[in-house]
Design an enzyme around this catalytic site. Structure first.
Site, PDB file in Angstrom:
ATOM      1  N   ASN A  12      -5.730  -9.839  -3.884  1.00 24.12           N
ATOM      2  CA  ASN A  12      -5.474  -9.523  -2.592  1.00 24.12           C
ATOM      3  C   ASN A  12      -4.749  -7.896  -2.718  1.00 24.12           C
ATOM      4  OD1 ASN A  12      -3.219 -10.622  -3.983  1.00 24.12           O
ATOM      5  ND2 ASN A  12      -2.252 -11.376  -2.298  1.00 24.12           N
ATOM      6  N   GLY A  21      -4.648  -3.912  -3.518  1.00 29.25           N
ATOM      7  CA  GLY A  21      -5.644  -2.840  -3.745  1.00 29.25           C
ATOM      8  C   GLY A  21      -4.935  -1.754  -4.196  1.00 29.25           C
ATOM      9  N   HIS A  22      -5.354  -1.196  -5.527  1.00 29.59           N
ATOM     10  CA  HIS A  22      -4.315  -0.047  -5.728  1.00 29.59           C
ATOM     11  C   HIS A  22      -5.165   1.026  -6.111  1.00 29.59           C
ATOM     12  CE1 HIS A  22      -0.719  -3.012  -7.392  1.00 29.59           C
ATOM     13  NE2 HIS A  22      -1.178  -3.238  -5.943  1.00 29.59           N
ATOM     14  N   THR A  67      -9.880  -4.717   1.947  1.00 27.64           N
ATOM     15  CA  THR A  67     -10.759  -5.408   2.914  1.00 27.64           C
ATOM     16  C   THR A  67     -11.285  -4.294   3.866  1.00 27.64           C
ATOM     17  OG1 THR A  67      -8.574  -5.446   4.455  1.00 27.64           O
ATOM     18  CG2 THR A  67      -9.120  -7.575   3.092  1.00 27.64           C
ATOM     19  N   GLY A  68     -10.888  -3.129   3.815  1.00 27.91           N
ATOM     20  CA  GLY A  68     -11.581  -1.913   4.446  1.00 27.91           C
ATOM     21  C   GLY A  68     -10.849  -1.922   5.994  1.00 27.91           C
ATOM     22  N   GLN A  76       1.660  -6.374  -3.636  1.00 26.60           N
ATOM     23  CA  GLN A  76       2.014  -6.411  -2.357  1.00 26.60           C
ATOM     24  C   GLN A  76       3.509  -5.827  -2.346  1.00 26.60           C
ATOM     25  OE1 GLN A  76       0.762  -9.568  -3.989  1.00 26.60           O
ATOM     26  NE2 GLN A  76      -1.097  -8.491  -3.268  1.00 26.60           N
ATOM     27  N   LYS A 134       1.936   2.122  -5.103  1.00 25.19           N
ATOM     28  CA  LYS A 134       2.400   1.553  -6.362  1.00 25.19           C
ATOM     29  C   LYS A 134       1.801   1.759  -7.482  1.00 25.19           C
ATOM     30  CE  LYS A 134       2.424  -2.486  -4.627  1.00 25.19           C
ATOM     31  NZ  LYS A 134       1.891  -2.030  -2.841  1.00 25.19           N
ATOM     32  N   LYS A 138       3.121  10.150  -0.110  1.00 24.78           N
ATOM     33  CA  LYS A 138       2.533  10.763   0.967  1.00 24.78           C
ATOM     34  C   LYS A 138       3.262  11.672   1.792  1.00 24.78           C
ATOM     35  CE  LYS A 138      -1.318   8.028   1.643  1.00 24.78           C
ATOM     36  NZ  LYS A 138      -2.236   6.871   2.001  1.00 24.78           N
ATOM     37  N   LEU A 139       4.371  12.299   1.395  1.00 28.30           N
ATOM     38  CA  LEU A 139       5.056  13.157   2.329  1.00 28.30           C
ATOM     39  C   LEU A 139       4.195  14.361   2.798  1.00 28.30           C
ATOM     40  CD1 LEU A 139       7.889  14.223   3.183  1.00 28.30           C
ATOM     41  CD2 LEU A 139       7.862  15.804   1.183  1.00 28.30           C
ATOM     42  N   ASP A 180       0.852  -1.226  -0.075  1.00 30.65           N
ATOM     43  CA  ASP A 180       0.132  -0.011  -0.100  1.00 30.65           C
ATOM     44  C   ASP A 180       0.972   1.116  -0.059  1.00 30.65           C
ATOM     45  OD1 ASP A 180      -2.235  -1.510   0.091  1.00 30.65           O
ATOM     46  OD2 ASP A 180      -2.038  -1.839   2.305  1.00 30.65           O
ATOM     47  N   ARG A 232       1.859 -28.706  -7.909  1.00 30.59           N
ATOM     48  CA  ARG A 232       1.398 -29.360  -9.251  1.00 30.59           C
ATOM     49  C   ARG A 232       0.183 -29.675  -9.460  1.00 30.59           C
ATOM     50  NH1 ARG A 232       6.963 -32.013  -8.777  1.00 30.59           N
ATOM     51  NH2 ARG A 232       6.303 -31.922  -6.734  1.00 30.59           N
TER      52      ARG A 232
END
Ligand code: GDP
Ligand code: IMO
Ligand code: MG
Length: 427
Positions: free
Chosen positions: A38, A40-41, A299-300, A222, A16, A329-330, A13, A142
């Site tokens: 999985n 979330g962008h 997932t909030g 991720q 990316k 996020k500076l 998070d 496999r």
């Protein structure tokens, strides 16, 4: 300068999606090489917010071909729901291509994900519950189902039967439930006609594209600290999220990669369980969560928040051979009187500057902080490094020194244009 890999340098998070979207406007392909829904962008284009899970950020850029590589695990229901969602918002996702070697997340693996978590009890990982772990486990074992299997109904049925032979025994004894081979097979087959036009020989096409001088951005889901090999195992995801994963997850070899960009927040967050040395449990943590909007896109869940950890950053620089760091996020730090940065860990009384390779040591790690002066000015409109207040510039220079890699761009807001570029990511 044709191939750039974008990876998360922390626990996910980092932003990316925004970095990949920005490169998407300049490259011919954006390739997702690991993970699944999985991820979330969030990408903000002209003030409009898009939350992408399975689709690469290139989907938002006309002319760029978004690719789902072989290293990805695909939930077909989610794939078509995301496509329909974008279509409803006037976007054109028809350029999407998928490798026939990508694995499919069958519905039974979502159930297995929940069962695994339940069986772990208080050692649970806090997964996203999307069936990621069991699907990668099937791949390694496999007994996985791949996209190409959708086009051979008899083989598909045999593979589903083979996988369920094991899983049904467990489900029967635990939940008194069984999955029906025919129902699962038919469900998967129902997507075949819609997937067919997207099929791509990704290895061949991507390599030929590079030969022809085309540009490719590889977008990780991720992050380094969630990598199955290099993260805080077992509190990790099940794929290779580091730069090496771009090669195994796409079929493009390491010598073709020119730049590796690590995305890191100016602080740090984590979702789910596992060690997190700089985690804050006080009002500062609450402030980062609220000002930074730190709630999971998938997932909030509220994200755990902490100060920038340069041990993690140096490790990410090493493991990914980063050429550039993008700090995001500076702006979230504006208004703090002073900003702590973790420079090393105290592990059982010893100062440690490298990431420990033992789980026990990591659980014992306590942050050693240096403190840097903050700034009050709104920085969200700053366009150049020189526009930033002196203390914000100094903060970035200190992060650069401590992280062992140049900081090439700085995010001062979620919008595409809210980025200060010091060194362009594409020459
Ligand atoms: P990803 O999973 O790495 O793509 O990141 P997420 O989308 O899960 O979380 C990053 C969040 O930060 C998103 O809501 C972005 O819109 C937002 N974001 C990205 N860069 C910046 C920035 O520089 N400033 C601010 N305020 N928000 C940003
Ligand atoms: P993006 O791409 C943050 C975490 C989960 C859990 C662990 C294993 O948006 O950065 P999984 O469902 O993958 O088996 O869960 O990994 N996790 C993430 N945390 N960002 C993500 O993706 C994540 N994807 C998985 O919270 O701790
Ligand atoms: Mg995310």
């Amino acid at each position: 300068m044709p191939a750039v890999v974008i990876v998360g340098a922390q626990w996910g998070d980092e932003g990316k999606g925004k970095a990949s979207d920005q490169l998407g406007t300049k490259v011919d392909y954006v390739v997702k090489f690991n993970g699944g829904n999985n991820a979330g962008h969030t990408v903000v284009v002209d003030g409009e917010k898009f939350a992408l899970h399975l689709l690469p950020a290139g989907i938002l850029t006309p002319n760029c071909i978004p690719v789902i590589g072989n290293g990805v695990v695909v939930d077909l229901e989610v794939l078509f729901a995301e496509i329909a969602d974008l279509e409803a918002r006037g976007m054109d996702p028809s350029r999407l291509r998928i490798s026939g070697n990508a694995h499919v997340i069958p519905s039974y693996n979502k159930k297995m994900d929940a069962v695994n978590e339940r069986m772990l009890g208080k050692r649970k990982l806090g997964t996203t519950g999307r069936g990621i772990g069991p699907t990668y486990a099937d791949k390694m074992n496999r007994i996985g189902i791949r996209i190409q299997d959708l086009f051979d109904p008899s083989i598909l049925r045999q593979k589903v039967e083979g996988a369920l032979a094991q899983k049904n025994v467990m489900l029967e004894s635990l939940l008194d439930e069984q999955f029906d081979v025919d129902a699962i097979t038919n469900d998967l087959l129902s997507y075949a006609d819609r997937v067919k036009p997207m099929l791509m020989n990704a290895t061949a096409e991507l390599n030929h594209a590079l030969d022809a001088g085309k540009m490719i951005a590889f977008e990780a889901g991720q992050a380094t600290m969630l990598d199955i090999d290099h993260g805080t195992y077992p509190f990790v995801t099940s794929s290779s999220c580091t730069a090496a994963g771009a090669c195994t997850g796409s079929g493009v070899g390491p010598r073709r990669i020119d730049r590796v960009v690590g995305v890191a927040k100016a602080y740090i967050t984590r979702v789910g369980e596992g060690p997190f040395p700089t985690e804050l449990f006080d009002a500062d943590g609450e402030r980062l969560r609220e000002v930074g909007g730190e709630y999971g896109v998938t997932t909030g869940r509220p994200r755990r928040c902490g100060w920038y950890d340069s041990v993690v950053a140096r490790y990410a620089t090493m493991v990914n051979s980063l050429t550039d760091i993008v700090i995001t996020k500076l702006d979230v730090l504006t208004g703090l009187a002073q900003i702590p940065v973790c420079v090393a860990y105290d592990i059982d009384g010893q100062r440690v500057e490298d990431m420990p390779d033992s789980q026990t040591a990591m659980h014992h790690a306590k942050p050693i902080y240096e403190y840097f002066p903050g700034w009050e000015e709104d920085i969200s409109e700053c366009k150049t490094f020189a526009d930033l207040p002196e203390n914000a510039q100094q903060y970035i220079l200190q992060l650069e020194r401590l992280s062992g890699c140049r900081i090439s761009s700085i995010g001062v807001g979620p919008g595409r244009e809210q980025t200060i570029v010091r060194t362009p990511l594409l020459d």
